[in-house]
Structure formats: structure tokens, C-alpha cells
Design a protein around this motif. Sequence first.
Motif, PDB file in Angstrom:
ATOM      1  N   ALA A 179       0.830  -1.208   0.000  1.00 27.72           N
ATOM      2  CA  ALA A 179       0.000   0.000   0.000  1.00 27.72           C
ATOM      3  C   ALA A 179       0.865   1.259   0.000  1.00 27.72           C
ATOM      4  O   ALA A 179       0.570   2.230  -0.691  1.00 27.72           O
ATOM      5  N   LEU A 180       1.943   1.240   0.751  1.00 26.17           N
ATOM      6  CA  LEU A 180       2.835   2.397   0.812  1.00 26.17           C
ATOM      7  C   LEU A 180       3.558   2.603  -0.513  1.00 26.17           C
ATOM      8  O   LEU A 180       3.769   3.733  -0.952  1.00 26.17           O
ATOM      9  N   GLY A 181       3.921   1.515  -1.166  1.00 19.97           N
ATOM     10  CA  GLY A 181       4.633   1.604  -2.423  1.00 19.97           C
ATOM     11  C   GLY A 181       3.817   2.234  -3.536  1.00 19.97           C
ATOM     12  O   GLY A 181       4.362   2.868  -4.441  1.00 19.97           O
ATOM     13  N   PHE A 182       2.507   2.099  -3.486  1.00 19.87           N
ATOM     14  CA  PHE A 182       1.658   2.703  -4.509  1.00 19.87           C
ATOM     15  C   PHE A 182       1.537   4.217  -4.341  1.00 19.87           C
ATOM     16  O   PHE A 182       1.096   4.907  -5.259  1.00 19.87           O
ATOM     17  N   SER A 183       1.902   4.718  -3.173  1.00 19.59           N
ATOM     18  CA  SER A 183       1.929   6.147  -2.907  1.00 19.59           C
ATOM     19  C   SER A 183       0.584   6.800  -3.195  1.00 19.59           C
ATOM     20  O   SER A 183      -0.435   6.356  -2.697  1.00 19.59           O
ATOM     21  N   PHE A 184       0.574   7.819  -4.018  1.00 22.75           N
ATOM     22  CA  PHE A 184      -0.651   8.578  -4.289  1.00 22.75           C
ATOM     23  C   PHE A 184      -1.449   8.038  -5.471  1.00 22.75           C
ATOM     24  O   PHE A 184      -2.505   8.562  -5.797  1.00 22.75           O
ATOM     25  N   ILE A 185      -0.993   6.981  -6.121  1.00 24.29           N
ATOM     26  CA  ILE A 185      -1.666   6.470  -7.319  1.00 24.29           C
ATOM     27  C   ILE A 185      -3.106   6.017  -7.040  1.00 24.29           C
ATOM     28  O   ILE A 185      -4.002   6.346  -7.816  1.00 24.29           O
ATOM     29  N   PRO A 186      -3.408   5.281  -5.945  1.00 23.47           N
ATOM     30  CA  PRO A 186      -4.795   4.829  -5.742  1.00 23.47           C
ATOM     31  C   PRO A 186      -5.790   5.931  -5.404  1.00 23.47           C
ATOM     32  O   PRO A 186      -6.990   5.707  -5.455  1.00 23.47           O
ATOM     33  N   SER A 187      -5.327   7.114  -5.063  1.00 24.50           N
ATOM     34  CA  SER A 187      -6.279   8.169  -4.717  1.00 24.50           C
ATOM     35  C   SER A 187      -6.935   8.721  -5.977  1.00 24.50           C
ATOM     36  O   SER A 187      -6.327   8.775  -7.036  1.00 24.50           O
ATOM     37  N   PRO A 188      -8.188   9.141  -5.858  1.00 18.82           N
ATOM     38  CA  PRO A 188      -8.877   9.656  -7.043  1.00 18.82           C
ATOM     39  C   PRO A 188      -8.385  11.062  -7.402  1.00 18.82           C
ATOM     40  O   PRO A 188      -7.935  11.808  -6.541  1.00 18.82           O
ATOM     41  N   GLN A 189      -8.479  11.398  -8.656  1.00 20.48           N
ATOM     42  CA  GLN A 189      -8.112  12.741  -9.095  1.00 20.48           C
ATOM     43  C   GLN A 189      -9.371  13.594  -9.021  1.00 20.48           C
ATOM     44  O   GLN A 189     -10.236  13.535  -9.885  1.00 20.48           O
ATOM     45  N   ARG A 190      -9.467  14.396  -7.980  1.00 23.80           N
ATOM     46  CA  ARG A 190     -10.649  15.208  -7.734  1.00 23.80           C
ATOM     47  C   ARG A 190     -10.637  16.512  -8.537  1.00 23.80           C
ATOM     48  O   ARG A 190     -11.678  17.038  -8.874  1.00 23.80           O
ATOM     49  N   ASN A 227      -7.581  19.394 -10.779  1.00 28.80           N
ATOM     50  CA  ASN A 227      -6.307  19.471 -11.483  1.00 28.80           C
ATOM     51  C   ASN A 227      -5.103  19.465 -10.558  1.00 28.80           C
ATOM     52  O   ASN A 227      -3.987  19.261 -11.002  1.00 28.80           O
ATOM     53  N   CYS A 228      -5.328  19.704  -9.275  1.00 28.57           N
ATOM     54  CA  CYS A 228      -4.219  19.764  -8.321  1.00 28.57           C
ATOM     55  C   CYS A 228      -3.864  18.393  -7.752  1.00 28.57           C
ATOM     56  O   CYS A 228      -2.807  18.225  -7.174  1.00 28.57           O
ATOM     57  N   SER A 229      -4.755  17.436  -7.849  1.00 29.03           N
ATOM     58  CA  SER A 229      -4.460  16.119  -7.283  1.00 29.03           C
ATOM     59  C   SER A 229      -3.777  15.255  -8.334  1.00 29.03           C
ATOM     60  O   SER A 229      -3.948  15.447  -9.527  1.00 29.03           O
ATOM     61  N   PHE A 230      -3.008  14.288  -7.846  1.00 27.09           N
ATOM     62  CA  PHE A 230      -2.161  13.496  -8.731  1.00 27.09           C
ATOM     63  C   PHE A 230      -2.619  12.054  -8.877  1.00 27.09           C
ATOM     64  O   PHE A 230      -1.993  11.283  -9.564  1.00 27.09           O
ATOM     65  N   GLY A 231      -3.672  11.660  -8.181  1.00 23.66           N
ATOM     66  CA  GLY A 231      -4.091  10.273  -8.171  1.00 23.66           C
ATOM     67  C   GLY A 231      -4.646   9.797  -9.498  1.00 23.66           C
ATOM     68  O   GLY A 231      -5.076  10.576 -10.342  1.00 23.66           O
ATOM     69  N   LYS A 232      -4.641   8.497  -9.663  1.00 26.40           N
ATOM     70  CA  LYS A 232      -5.170   7.863 -10.870  1.00 26.40           C
ATOM     71  C   LYS A 232      -6.264   6.855 -10.541  1.00 26.40           C
ATOM     72  O   LYS A 232      -6.782   6.201 -11.419  1.00 26.40           O
ATOM     73  N   GLY A 233      -6.587   6.702  -9.260  1.00 26.90           N
ATOM     74  CA  GLY A 233      -7.531   5.668  -8.847  1.00 26.90           C
ATOM     75  C   GLY A 233      -8.941   6.180  -8.684  1.00 26.90           C
ATOM     76  O   GLY A 233      -9.327   7.206  -9.236  1.00 26.90           O
ATOM     77  N   ASN A 234      -9.706   5.448  -7.886  1.00 29.93           N
ATOM     78  CA  ASN A 234     -11.088   5.816  -7.591  1.00 29.93           C
ATOM     79  C   ASN A 234     -11.303   5.708  -6.088  1.00 29.93           C
ATOM     80  O   ASN A 234     -10.361   5.451  -5.330  1.00 29.93           O
ATOM     81  N   ASP A 235     -12.543   5.897  -5.645  1.00 29.93           N
ATOM     82  CA  ASP A 235     -12.817   5.849  -4.206  1.00 29.93           C
ATOM     83  C   ASP A 235     -12.517   4.485  -3.604  1.00 29.93           C
ATOM     84  O   ASP A 235     -12.016   4.388  -2.489  1.00 29.93           O
ATOM     85  N   LEU A 236     -12.822   3.405  -4.334  1.00 33.83           N
ATOM     86  CA  LEU A 236     -12.571   2.054  -3.820  1.00 33.83           C
ATOM     87  C   LEU A 236     -11.079   1.788  -3.660  1.00 33.83           C
ATOM     88  O   LEU A 236     -10.649   1.248  -2.630  1.00 33.83           O
ATOM     89  N   SER A 237     -10.278   2.164  -4.648  1.00 32.58           N
ATOM     90  CA  SER A 237      -8.836   1.932  -4.532  1.00 32.58           C
ATOM     91  C   SER A 237      -8.237   2.772  -3.404  1.00 32.58           C
ATOM     92  O   SER A 237      -7.339   2.326  -2.692  1.00 32.58           O
ATOM     93  N   CYS A 238      -8.745   3.975  -3.217  1.00 33.34           N
ATOM     94  CA  CYS A 238      -8.267   4.834  -2.129  1.00 33.34           C
ATOM     95  C   CYS A 238      -8.635   4.238  -0.766  1.00 33.34           C
ATOM     96  O   CYS A 238      -7.813   4.203   0.150  1.00 33.34           O
TER      97      CYS A 238
END
Length: 165
Positions: A89-100, A102-113
Motif C-alpha cells: 500500500a505504501l509503495g503505490f503512494s498517491f496512485i490509488p487516490s482519485p483525481q478530484r 487538477n491539483c491532485s495526482f491520483g489515478k484511482g477511484n474511491d474504492l482503490s483509495c
Amino acid sequence: RLSILFTELDQSDTEATFRPIDMEDCQYSRSLSTRTLFLGMNATSGLLSIIGSSIVIFIILRGGQSKLSRLYNRLLLGISAIDVLYSIALGFSFIPSPQRDNCSFGKGNDLSCTTQGFFLILGLAVPGYIAMLSIYYLLTIVYSKNEEMITQKFEPFMHAYAVLP
């Protein structure tokens, strides 16, 4: 609401003036190279932790019943198994977070977050297991209790306390 968090040098003027950064403008967003470096560092540290914990798991499981019969090894197995999940989980860093926005960097969705958050919180069990390992040594060295008595009376509580803080 905190809209003024940082100040930035305004280089449009010939004089150096400072103006507040409004986080909604996304002027503070990190560059692609900075984000890539941050992601690479998280992925590298997570991978090294996964490798180390996997080696511990392999050594304990390869020993068969003789290694698993010792409480010390079962506690180490718990530490290592949870550390592998936490490190992924730590290795994925900010990737699982959703991109809400233009300032957020995530590529995931609510479930992955949410899933990543679960495994990051589960990682809090590692200090609990380390505390239980310390109690194990306290009971065996200072109070001269044998492992069989500790296993029968305390082991279920040790695992429960570590995993359910």
C-alpha cells in the motif's frame, strides 16, 4: 478554510515581491519530475520492505512445524505478513487516490483509495506485534515463564491486541 498556506516569489515584476498562494489555483502543484521522484522513492522503499519481510516469512514457513511451534516465530510471522501488505500500500503512494481536480495526482477511484487506506491502517498492527514480542521476552527472561504457559494463556490476546488496536 486555509487558503494562504505558502508564499511565492512573484517574478513578473522586476522587484521581488511575495504574494499568497491560493491552493485552489493549483500554483503550488509539484512538477512531474518531483512527483516521479516521490513515487519512485516510495516504490523503492516499499519494494525493499516487501523483500525483507518475504524473506522472513519464507524462512519461518520453510522450517515447517518446528518453526511454527514457537510463539516467537508466530509473532514474527504476523509482523512480516502485515508489513508486506502495508509496504504494498505504501509503495503505490498517491496512485490509488482519485483525481478530484487538477491539483491532485491520483489515478484511482474511491474504492482503490479506501483499500489503500485500510492496508495503511492495518500497518499500525506492526508496532502492536513488536510490543507483544517485547512482552514475550519480558515473560520468558525476567519472569522465567515457559513458552507453553505463555502460548496457552496469552497468545490469543497477543494477536488480538496487535491486530485490533
